[in-house]
Scaffold this motif. Structure first.
Motif, PDB file in Angstrom:
ATOM      1  N   ASP A  47       0.741  -1.179   0.161  1.00  0.00           N
ATOM      2  CA  ASP A  47      -0.025  -0.014   0.126  1.00  0.00           C
ATOM      3  C   ASP A  47       1.004   1.173  -0.118  1.00  0.00           C
ATOM      4  OD1 ASP A  47      -2.765   1.085   0.301  1.00  0.00           O
ATOM      5  OD2 ASP A  47      -1.947   1.741   2.403  1.00  0.00           O
ATOM      6  N   VAL A  48       0.728   2.095  -0.922  1.00  0.00           N
ATOM      7  CA  VAL A  48       1.477   3.256  -1.083  1.00  0.00           C
ATOM      8  C   VAL A  48       0.375   4.750  -1.149  1.00  0.00           C
ATOM      9  CG1 VAL A  48       3.114   4.826  -2.390  1.00  0.00           C
ATOM     10  CG2 VAL A  48       3.205   2.263  -2.600  1.00  0.00           C
ATOM     11  N   ARG A  49       0.453   5.488   0.211  1.00  0.00           N
ATOM     12  CA  ARG A  49      -0.556   6.157   0.547  1.00  0.00           C
ATOM     13  C   ARG A  49      -0.264   7.238   1.224  1.00  0.00           C
ATOM     14  NH1 ARG A  49      -5.682   4.590   2.753  1.00  0.00           N
ATOM     15  NH2 ARG A  49      -5.488   2.874   1.628  1.00  0.00           N
ATOM     16  N   LEU A  50      -0.953   8.307   1.098  1.00  0.00           N
ATOM     17  CA  LEU A  50      -0.729   9.591   2.125  1.00  0.00           C
ATOM     18  C   LEU A  50      -1.653   9.244   3.486  1.00  0.00           C
ATOM     19  CD1 LEU A  50      -1.466  12.401  -0.377  1.00  0.00           C
ATOM     20  CD2 LEU A  50       0.577  11.917   0.536  1.00  0.00           C
ATOM     21  N   ALA A  51      -0.983   9.583   4.442  1.00  0.00           N
ATOM     22  CA  ALA A  51      -1.711   9.327   5.806  1.00  0.00           C
ATOM     23  C   ALA A  51      -1.102  10.444   6.549  1.00  0.00           C
ATOM     24  CB  ALA A  51      -1.233   7.921   6.641  1.00  0.00           C
ATOM     25  N   GLU A  52      -2.111  10.731   7.846  1.00  0.00           N
ATOM     26  CA  GLU A  52      -1.887  11.901   8.722  1.00  0.00           C
ATOM     27  C   GLU A  52      -0.651  11.318   9.640  1.00  0.00           C
ATOM     28  OE1 GLU A  52      -5.147  13.061  10.990  1.00  0.00           O
ATOM     29  OE2 GLU A  52      -6.271  13.419   9.269  1.00  0.00           O
ATOM     30  N   HIS A  53      -0.520   9.946   9.882  1.00  0.00           N
ATOM     31  CA  HIS A  53       0.419   9.340  10.799  1.00  0.00           C
ATOM     32  C   HIS A  53       0.931   8.243  10.213  1.00  0.00           C
ATOM     33  CE1 HIS A  53      -0.508  12.453  13.854  1.00  0.00           C
ATOM     34  NE2 HIS A  53      -1.798  11.867  13.777  1.00  0.00           N
ATOM     35  N   PRO A  54       2.150   7.893  10.199  1.00  0.00           N
ATOM     36  CA  PRO A  54       2.580   6.518   9.558  1.00  0.00           C
ATOM     37  C   PRO A  54       2.233   5.410  10.317  1.00  0.00           C
ATOM     38  CG  PRO A  54       4.551   7.769  10.409  1.00  0.00           C
ATOM     39  CD  PRO A  54       3.289   8.878  10.467  1.00  0.00           C
ATOM     40  N   TYR A  55       2.076   5.771  11.858  1.00  0.00           N
ATOM     41  CA  TYR A  55       1.839   4.404  12.450  1.00  0.00           C
ATOM     42  C   TYR A  55       0.417   4.124  12.652  1.00  0.00           C
ATOM     43  CZ  TYR A  55       1.512   8.486  15.604  1.00  0.00           C
ATOM     44  OH  TYR A  55       1.131   9.549  16.248  1.00  0.00           O
ATOM     45  N   SER A  56      -0.640   4.931  12.192  1.00  0.00           N
ATOM     46  CA  SER A  56      -1.954   4.722  12.450  1.00  0.00           C
ATOM     47  C   SER A  56      -2.662   4.759  11.147  1.00  0.00           C
ATOM     48  CB  SER A  56      -2.427   5.942  13.588  1.00  0.00           C
ATOM     49  OG  SER A  56      -2.484   7.103  12.608  1.00  0.00           O
ATOM     50  N   HIS A  57      -2.239   4.449  10.044  1.00  0.00           N
ATOM     51  CA  HIS A  57      -2.873   4.375   8.658  1.00  0.00           C
ATOM     52  C   HIS A  57      -3.353   3.219   8.634  1.00  0.00           C
ATOM     53  CE1 HIS A  57       0.447   2.179   7.287  1.00  0.00           C
ATOM     54  NE2 HIS A  57      -0.117   1.976   6.300  1.00  0.00           N
ATOM     55  N   ARG A  58      -4.540   2.863   7.972  1.00  0.00           N
ATOM     56  CA  ARG A  58      -5.187   1.465   7.722  1.00  0.00           C
ATOM     57  C   ARG A  58      -5.310   1.532   6.206  1.00  0.00           C
ATOM     58  NH1 ARG A  58      -9.958  -0.331  11.388  1.00  0.00           N
ATOM     59  NH2 ARG A  58      -9.863  -1.798   9.725  1.00  0.00           N
TER      60      ARG A  58
END
Length: 166
Positions: A100-111
Motif C-alpha cells: 500500500d502506497v498512500r498519504l496518511a496523517e500518521h505513519p503508525y496509524s494508517h489503515r
C-alpha cells in the motif's frame, strides 16, 4: 510496472534533476497504485533513509511493516511492506512487497483498508516529484532484482562429482 502509462520524467533545466509528474488519476487520489505490488530488495528500501525516509517502528518480533516520509506538517507518504523487515536480521528479510502506497496523517496509524482523505494533487509539485523520484528508484531496483534472478536461473550449475568439477 502494471502496464499503465506513467508520465516520463523531464529534466529541470537549472538543476539537471528529473522532474516527475503525477497522472491525472494520481492527482485526485491519495494512493499511488502503480507502485503497489512491486517486490523490492531490502537494501533499496534502506537506501531511502538517506533520502529523508523513516523506518517504521518495530512491531511484533521486531518486524518493521512500513517505511514513511513526512511530506508536509501532519501528512506522510506511507509504504506498507510485506512480509516486513526484521530489524535483527535485515540481510535475511528478503524482498519486500509494496502493499500500500498512500498519504496518511500518521505513519503508525494508517489503515490500508480505509480510504484516504488526502490527495497527491494538493501537494506542492516539487514535493510530489521528489516522492515519485524515490518510488521510481524502488521500481528500478525491483526490475533489476527480477533481472538478476532470471539471469541466475539461466546460469548452468557446476556440480562436483567425485571431487572433480563437471
Amino acid at each position: 510496472m502494471d502496464g499503465r502509462a506513467a508520465p516520463q520524467p523531464r529534466k529541470a533545466p537549472q538543476l539537471e534533476h528529473p522532474v516527475h509528474d503525477l497522472t491525472e488519476d494520481e492527482r485526485d487520489a491519495g494512493r499511488l497504485t502503480r507502485f503497489e505490488g512491486l517486490e523490492v530488495p531490502v537494501d533499496a528500501l534502506l537506501g531511502l533513509v538517506r533520502r529523508g525516509w523513516e523506518r517504521g517502528a518495530p512491531m511484533e518480533a521486531g518486524i518493521e511493516h512500513w517505511i514513511s516520509r513526512r511530506v508536509t506538517d501532519g501528512l506522510h507518504l506511507v509504504v506498507s511492506l510485506d512480509p516486513g523487515m526484521n530489524i535483527g536480521m535485515l540481510d535475511t528479510s528478503g524482498a519486500q512487497t509494496l502493499v500500500d502506497v498512500r498519504l496518511a496523517e500518521h505513519p503508525y496509524s494508517h489503515r490500508s483498508d480505509q480510504p484516504t482523505t488526502s490527495r497527491f494533487g494538493d501537494l506542492p509539485p516539487i514535493v510530489a516529484s521528489e516522492l515519485l523520484d524515490d518510488l521510481t528508484h524502488l521500481a528500478s531496483a525491483a526490475e533489476e532484482s527480477r533481472g538478476e534472478l532470471k539471469h541466475a536461473a539461466m546460469r548452468p550449475r557446476r556440480v562436483r562429482w567425485a571431487g572433480r568439477r563437471v
